[in-house]
Design a protein around this motif. Structure first.
Motif, mmCIF file in Angstrom:
data_model
loop_
_atom_site.group_PDB
_atom_site.id
_atom_site.type_symbol
_atom_site.label_atom_id
_atom_site.label_comp_id
_atom_site.label_asym_id
_atom_site.label_seq_id
_atom_site.Cartn_x
_atom_site.Cartn_y
_atom_site.Cartn_z
ATOM 1 N N VAL A 143 38.495 15.864 56.616
ATOM 2 C CA VAL A 143 37.306 16.266 55.857
ATOM 3 C C VAL A 143 37.244 15.504 54.549
ATOM 4 C CG1 VAL A 143 37.203 18.575 56.863
ATOM 5 C CG2 VAL A 143 38.438 18.231 54.725
ATOM 6 N N GLY A 144 36.072 15.502 53.946
ATOM 7 C CA GLY A 144 35.872 14.867 52.655
ATOM 8 C C GLY A 144 34.751 15.571 51.917
ATOM 9 N N TRP A 145 34.555 15.177 50.678
ATOM 10 C CA TRP A 145 33.509 15.743 49.841
ATOM 11 C C TRP A 145 32.748 14.591 49.202
ATOM 12 C CZ3 TRP A 145 38.113 17.868 50.843
ATOM 13 C CH2 TRP A 145 38.150 19.220 51.155
ATOM 14 N N LEU A 146 31.441 14.748 49.061
ATOM 15 C CA LEU A 146 30.639 13.714 48.406
ATOM 16 C C LEU A 146 30.965 13.690 46.918
ATOM 17 C CD1 LEU A 146 27.134 14.210 50.024
ATOM 18 C CD2 LEU A 146 28.719 12.307 50.385
ATOM 19 N N GLU A 147 31.260 12.503 46.420
ATOM 20 C CA GLU A 147 31.621 12.361 45.013
ATOM 21 C C GLU A 147 30.519 12.878 44.097
ATOM 22 O OE1 GLU A 147 33.744 9.075 42.235
ATOM 23 O OE2 GLU A 147 32.032 8.355 43.403
ATOM 24 N N GLU A 148 29.238 12.608 44.449
ATOM 25 C CA GLU A 148 28.151 13.054 43.569
ATOM 26 C C GLU A 148 28.059 14.578 43.520
ATOM 27 O OE1 GLU A 148 25.511 11.662 47.207
ATOM 28 O OE2 GLU A 148 27.145 10.711 46.148
ATOM 29 N N GLU A 149 28.420 15.261 44.610
ATOM 30 C CA GLU A 149 28.412 16.729 44.605
ATOM 31 C C GLU A 149 29.582 17.287 43.799
ATOM 32 O OE1 GLU A 149 28.130 18.078 48.652
ATOM 33 O OE2 GLU A 149 26.065 17.365 48.842
ATOM 34 N N VAL A 150 30.729 16.626 43.877
ATOM 35 C CA VAL A 150 31.886 17.038 43.070
ATOM 36 C C VAL A 150 31.555 16.846 41.590
ATOM 37 C CG1 VAL A 150 34.303 16.539 42.527
ATOM 38 C CG2 VAL A 150 33.542 16.573 44.916
ATOM 39 N N ASN A 151 30.961 15.714 41.247
ATOM 40 C CA ASN A 151 30.568 15.448 39.857
ATOM 41 C C ASN A 151 29.519 16.455 39.382
ATOM 42 O OD1 ASN A 151 32.298 13.271 39.658
ATOM 43 N ND2 ASN A 151 30.726 11.781 40.184
ATOM 44 N N ALA A 152 28.563 16.795 40.241
ATOM 45 C CA ALA A 152 27.527 17.764 39.876
ATOM 46 C C ALA A 152 28.145 19.140 39.631
ATOM 47 C CB ALA A 152 26.460 17.850 40.969
ATOM 48 N N PHE A 153 29.114 19.528 40.456
ATOM 49 C CA PHE A 153 29.821 20.795 40.262
ATOM 50 C C PHE A 153 30.498 20.813 38.887
ATOM 51 C CE2 PHE A 153 33.959 22.957 40.429
ATOM 52 C CZ PHE A 153 33.542 24.257 40.639
ATOM 53 N N LEU A 154 31.177 19.725 38.561
ATOM 54 C CA LEU A 154 31.870 19.627 37.274
ATOM 55 C C LEU A 154 30.881 19.678 36.112
ATOM 56 C CD1 LEU A 154 34.603 19.322 35.945
ATOM 57 C CD2 LEU A 154 34.410 16.853 36.260
ATOM 58 N N GLU A 155 29.771 18.967 36.225
ATOM 59 C CA GLU A 155 28.746 18.980 35.179
ATOM 60 C C GLU A 155 28.152 20.383 35.007
ATOM 61 O OE1 GLU A 155 27.782 16.647 32.972
ATOM 62 O OE2 GLU A 155 29.394 15.395 33.781
ATOM 63 N N HIS A 156 27.934 21.068 36.116
ATOM 64 C CA HIS A 156 27.420 22.439 36.060
ATOM 65 C C HIS A 156 28.384 23.346 35.298
ATOM 66 C CE1 HIS A 156 25.534 26.193 37.250
ATOM 67 N NE2 HIS A 156 26.725 26.600 37.673
ATOM 68 N N ARG A 157 29.669 23.207 35.577
ATOM 69 C CA ARG A 157 30.676 24.033 34.893
ATOM 70 C C ARG A 157 30.697 23.734 33.383
ATOM 71 N NH1 ARG A 157 33.056 28.161 37.794
ATOM 72 N NH2 ARG A 157 34.321 28.159 35.937
ATOM 73 N N ILE A 158 30.520 22.478 33.027
ATOM 74 C CA ILE A 158 30.495 22.096 31.609
ATOM 75 C C ILE A 158 29.263 22.701 30.923
ATOM 76 C CG2 ILE A 158 30.207 20.156 30.004
ATOM 77 C CD1 ILE A 158 31.953 18.522 32.048
ATOM 78 N N ARG A 159 28.085 22.578 31.584
ATOM 79 C CA ARG A 159 26.859 23.167 31.015
ATOM 80 C C ARG A 159 26.984 24.675 30.884
ATOM 81 N NH1 ARG A 159 24.589 19.636 34.553
ATOM 82 N NH2 ARG A 159 24.027 21.287 36.003
ATOM 83 N N GLU A 160 27.590 25.317 31.883
ATOM 84 C CA GLU A 160 27.804 26.758 31.856
ATOM 85 C C GLU A 160 28.683 27.143 30.670
ATOM 86 O OE1 GLU A 160 30.322 28.627 35.002
ATOM 87 O OE2 GLU A 160 28.369 29.423 35.628
ATOM 88 N N ARG A 161 29.746 26.395 30.453
ATOM 89 C CA ARG A 161 30.636 26.636 29.324
ATOM 90 C C ARG A 161 29.905 26.460 28.000
ATOM 91 N NH1 ARG A 161 34.276 21.943 27.507
ATOM 92 N NH2 ARG A 161 32.164 21.338 26.994
ATOM 93 N N ASP A 162 29.148 25.377 27.885
ATOM 94 C CA ASP A 162 28.447 25.087 26.633
ATOM 95 C C ASP A 162 27.367 26.101 26.318
ATOM 96 O OD1 ASP A 162 30.116 22.931 26.381
ATOM 97 O OD2 ASP A 162 28.610 21.442 26.945
ATOM 98 N N SER A 163 26.702 26.629 27.330
ATOM 99 C CA SER A 163 25.650 27.604 27.087
ATOM 100 C C SER A 163 26.224 28.965 26.658
ATOM 101 C CB SER A 163 24.775 27.790 28.330
ATOM 102 O OG SER A 163 25.486 28.428 29.359
ATOM 103 N N LYS A 164 27.428 29.270 27.053
ATOM 104 C CA LYS A 164 28.066 30.521 26.646
ATOM 105 C C LYS A 164 28.569 30.459 25.211
ATOM 106 C CE LYS A 164 29.439 32.051 31.192
ATOM 107 N NZ LYS A 164 30.537 32.358 32.091
ATOM 108 N N GLY A 165 28.804 29.239 24.724
ATOM 109 C CA GLY A 165 29.302 29.071 23.364
ATOM 110 C C GLY A 165 28.225 29.212 22.303
ATOM 111 N N ARG A 166 26.980 29.288 22.729
ATOM 112 C CA ARG A 166 25.874 29.356 21.764
ATOM 113 C C ARG A 166 25.554 30.757 21.381
ATOM 114 N NH1 ARG A 166 21.965 24.596 24.065
ATOM 115 N NH2 ARG A 166 23.531 23.053 23.820
#
Length: 66
Positions: free
Chosen positions: A43-66
């Motif tokens: 099995v494998g995972w699409l790199e762009e989906e892995v990157n999107a998951f990571l970006e989503h987690r970063i945005r989620e973190r940043d929005s909670k800090g406000r």
């Protein structure tokens, strides 16, 4: 235009996200990070989906800090 997709194997996903194999498969079961069956035992995972998951987690973190 044809898009080239890079497929990441489990060790690459683990290294990129800094999480374990079990959590990666749990995210797949939840439909959050979807694997691609390449062969019956590979099995494998699409790199762009892995990157999107990571970006989503970063945005989620940043929005909670406000």
């Amino acid at each position: 235009m044809k898009k080239n997709h890079k497929i990441l194997r489990i060790k690459e996903v683990q290294a990129k996200l800094k999480i374990g194999r079990t959590l990666i498969y749990e995210l797949d079961r939840q439909g959050i990070l979807k694997k691609i069956n390449l062969t019956p035992r590979c099995v494998g995972w699409l790199e762009e989906e892995v990157n999107a998951f990571l970006e989503h987690r970063i945005r989620e973190r940043d929005s909670k800090g406000r």
